[in-house]
Design an enzyme around this catalytic site. Sequence first.
Site, short mmCIF file in Angstrom:
data_model
loop_
_atom_site.label_atom_id
_atom_site.label_comp_id
_atom_site.label_asym_id
_atom_site.label_seq_id
_atom_site.Cartn_x
_atom_site.Cartn_y
_atom_site.Cartn_z
N HIS A 136 -12.99 36.42 29.33
CA HIS A 136 -14.14 36.57 30.22
C HIS A 136 -13.74 37.11 31.60
O HIS A 136 -14.62 37.41 32.42
CB HIS A 136 -14.88 35.25 30.41
CG HIS A 136 -15.51 34.73 29.15
ND1 HIS A 136 -16.35 35.49 28.37
CD2 HIS A 136 -15.41 33.52 28.53
CE1 HIS A 136 -16.75 34.77 27.33
NE2 HIS A 136 -16.19 33.59 27.40
N ASP A 173 -13.59 35.26 19.15
CA ASP A 173 -14.17 34.12 19.85
C ASP A 173 -15.68 34.09 19.61
O ASP A 173 -16.30 35.14 19.38
CB ASP A 173 -13.88 34.23 21.34
CG ASP A 173 -14.12 32.96 22.12
OD1 ASP A 173 -13.15 32.23 22.37
OD2 ASP A 173 -15.28 32.70 22.49
N HIS A 175 -17.87 33.57 21.82
CA HIS A 175 -18.48 34.21 22.98
C HIS A 175 -18.00 35.66 23.10
O HIS A 175 -16.83 35.95 22.83
CB HIS A 175 -18.11 33.45 24.26
CG HIS A 175 -18.46 32.00 24.24
ND1 HIS A 175 -17.55 31.03 23.88
CD2 HIS A 175 -19.62 31.35 24.51
CE1 HIS A 175 -18.13 29.84 23.94
NE2 HIS A 175 -19.38 30.01 24.32
N ASP A 254 -13.70 28.85 18.60
CA ASP A 254 -14.91 28.08 18.84
C ASP A 254 -16.10 28.55 18.00
O ASP A 254 -17.21 28.03 18.15
CB ASP A 254 -15.28 28.09 20.33
CG ASP A 254 -15.08 29.42 21.00
OD1 ASP A 254 -14.76 30.41 20.32
OD2 ASP A 254 -15.22 29.48 22.24
#
Length: 317
Positions: A136, A173, A175, A254
């Site tokens: 990120h 991931d 996200h 995740d």
Amino acid sequence: MNKTGYFTHPDCWKHEMGAGHPECPERLDAIENRLLVSGVGDALIKRESSAAPIADIELAHGRMYVAALRGLTDGLREEIDAGGPTHAQIDPDTSINVHTWDAALRAAGAAIDATDAVMAGEMDNAFCSVRPPGHHACKDKAMGFCFFNNAVVAARYALERHGLKRVAIVDFDVHHGNGTENIVAGDQRILMVSFFQHPFYPDGGARSNASNLVNVPVPAYTKGDHVRDLVEAHWLPRLHAYKPEMIFISAGFDAHRADDMGQMGLVEEDYAWITHRIMEVAQRHAKGRVVSCLEGGYNLDALAFSVESHIRVLADF
């Protein structure tokens, strides 16, 4: 068996963002304990990472941003000495303590050291068990638990310092790796492929339009069989056509069905399958060269078992 490196550093345990925060030092403990109990750790070449040189961090990040983060750390240390707060807030979910700067340098340094070792033939591939995570982190902005974009730093390092022409970043991931996209969009030396839950944190990803991005948004509750179909249909044709000379993985776990930071339905076998597919691309085009960097994964048991599955494939163990 492959010669698989395992890079980490004690500084990565010292960064923490407060009691109860999901991105916690115990994540690394869970991984290490599982590798010990399973015996997989015995098959790995273990190394402590060096601190990434600032010049290499700046291959991915702006000079002023890097200086500001260091200055924030110095200022926090002075505040603590004066009896002030122990953390400085970056955003509602992300903060630093006095150890974050060193941990972030070690995390990026692990990716760089792994790149050097794999390029030198000392290792076939490597996993970097590090925190803080990175995908990120934008060129000039920390967010989403991330400060330096470890995978992009290593990818740019391979291009600039080792003279490679084409590398790929694979992100699984839950996200979207918005920071990776922010830095590499339009850089034709880097192909980014990913899937991610959408709509979800962070905004974007589904609107990606740069020609070097293959970002595949999927709805909540998507399970592994559908993800496998998407990998076959979208990732693999582009990866094989691109012929990367090295592959970097933003390895977030995740999307596991037991991880409540997302709502996807992957299990350990899915991570092993995805890793196999990545390895096949690497063996065909990149002399097997893969460097994997830990991103998300917050249910400690699911994280530990998923990383074990991932590393078993890397090591052919």
